[in-house]
Design an enzyme around this catalytic site. Sequence first.
Site, PDB file in Angstrom:
ATOM      1  N   HIS A  93       0.917  -1.323   0.028  1.00  0.00           N
ATOM      2  CA  HIS A  93      -0.111  -0.261   0.032  1.00  0.00           C
ATOM      3  C   HIS A  93       0.860   1.275   0.060  1.00  0.00           C
ATOM      4  CE1 HIS A  93      -3.438  -2.436   0.442  1.00  0.00           C
ATOM      5  NE2 HIS A  93      -2.795  -3.246   1.365  1.00  0.00           N
ATOM      6  N   GLY A 126     -12.142  -2.851  -3.368  1.00  0.00           N
ATOM      7  CA  GLY A 126     -10.378  -3.116  -2.908  1.00  0.00           C
ATOM      8  C   GLY A 126      -9.755  -1.681  -2.584  1.00  0.00           C
ATOM      9  N   GLU A 177     -17.937 -10.323  -3.888  1.00  0.00           N
ATOM     10  CA  GLU A 177     -18.980 -11.467  -4.071  1.00  0.00           C
ATOM     11  C   GLU A 177     -20.029 -11.760  -2.885  1.00  0.00           C
ATOM     12  OE1 GLU A 177     -15.683 -11.580  -6.687  1.00  0.00           O
ATOM     13  OE2 GLU A 177     -15.757 -11.381  -4.600  1.00  0.00           O
ATOM     14  N   GLU A 191      -9.354   0.859  -8.224  1.00  0.00           N
ATOM     15  CA  GLU A 191      -7.958   0.601  -8.877  1.00  0.00           C
ATOM     16  C   GLU A 191      -7.618  -0.680  -8.895  1.00  0.00           C
ATOM     17  OE1 GLU A 191      -4.695  -0.416  -9.253  1.00  0.00           O
ATOM     18  OE2 GLU A 191      -3.807   0.614  -7.691  1.00  0.00           O
ATOM     19  N   GLU A 200      -4.097 -10.534 -12.011  1.00  0.00           N
ATOM     20  CA  GLU A 200      -4.728 -10.471 -10.874  1.00  0.00           C
ATOM     21  C   GLU A 200      -6.133 -10.773 -10.950  1.00  0.00           C
ATOM     22  OE1 GLU A 200      -3.511  -7.459  -8.111  1.00  0.00           O
ATOM     23  OE2 GLU A 200      -1.319  -7.923  -8.215  1.00  0.00           O
TER      24      GLU A 200
END
Length: 435
Positions: A93, A126, A177, A191, A200
């Site tokens: 991050h 995310g 989900e 992003e 990914e």
Amino acid sequence: MQSGGDFSNGFHGDHHRELELEDKQGPSLSSFGRAKKRSHAGARDPRGGLANVLRVSDQLGEHKSLETSESSPPPCTDFDVAYFHSYAHVGIHEEMIKDRARTETYREAIMQHQSLIEGKVVVDVGCGTGILSIFCAQAGAKRVYAVDASDIAVQAKEVVKANGLSDKVIVLHGRVEDVEIDEEVDVIISEWMGYMLLYESMLGSVITARDRWLKPGGLILPSHATLYMAPISHPDRYSHSIDFWRNVYGIDMSAMMQLAKQCAFEEPSVESISGENVLTWPEVVKHIDCKTIKIQELDSVTARYKFNSMMRAPMHGFAFWFDVEFSGPASSPAKNTSETSIASGSSSISPSGEVNQKKRTNPSDALVLSTSPESPPTHWQQTIVYFYDPIDVEQDQVIEGSVTLSQSKENKRFMNIHLEYSSAGRSFVKESVMR
């Protein structure tokens, strides 16, 4: 994977298949050492249950839980668990946030679309540390659902609290989900881009969020994405990794060269190149409209290409990079061509290293984040598929073939790359897996 005895000059005659077999063992955190983006979906508790999956109605106390008739979400695999754990590390991050081109472009895009965000409901797919969610709250969003499966969501909640935004930003620790949001949303921001754009497979969760919650006519940021490829010449890289073995402290170690080629060029390489390395104008591999793309389209992407070399040089492989565009609902993406930018603010590279770059001339122009070799550097860099041995090309020589990018059947977050190319009557195949 080839054995050393079958390896001769990088090719079997004129048609050499360079294979990299998928790992049949279980995942580990090191499997995602290349991961530079946030996780997008929800982690499964190692004991078998989904960890910290929340209903928004439970957290806000505003709505009664709604029963859904949707089909069951895909299972969370051991590979997913390892992937989510990899995003719990602060270093990933830190690298993303320190990427000024990335972070400042997202903030500018949010402010450019402030009229569509102010007073609206947003989902950040995310969310990582929550920085984009906070940007949206600062732009006047009524409510932001910050969703992340990684344990970094725990820190994101603390960051939101420390900035006095707990009444606006609701952090949900779980997969897109699996979590429940009991209202439609006006905006989705994420992003999601990986190396080579699709590595990914995070875009699938953005599509899931869109299909579950986005209102008709809603805003998705970024709105469009385009993956490019171009042949490159990179003699310095080859010299550094391969020719080094010809003379080591006066010792002939050229017997190491074949192994060195396999180790250096078997897998795609993420690194930075310049426009001077690019031999031709780029070609579009895949253009994505985030409002309309289907999850099934991500299983496999195939594109044919035809390049004309604009100089005489050794060709060492192909480079891949991408642009993403931040257009509002009424905007249309710029027309894609191999010799013009995809949108204002993006760039196309000339073989001499020059760049055609269109700056935005007014606020209504589409904002673009580009990872091209001539754009400001980003943590995505470029992805290079190297040949084991270079191919000499002449000026105006045609280089053509096809590329297929497909999700690994064992682990969809890995990407299989099948590259066919021919030039001057010789044909080649390169296959590899991006792990």
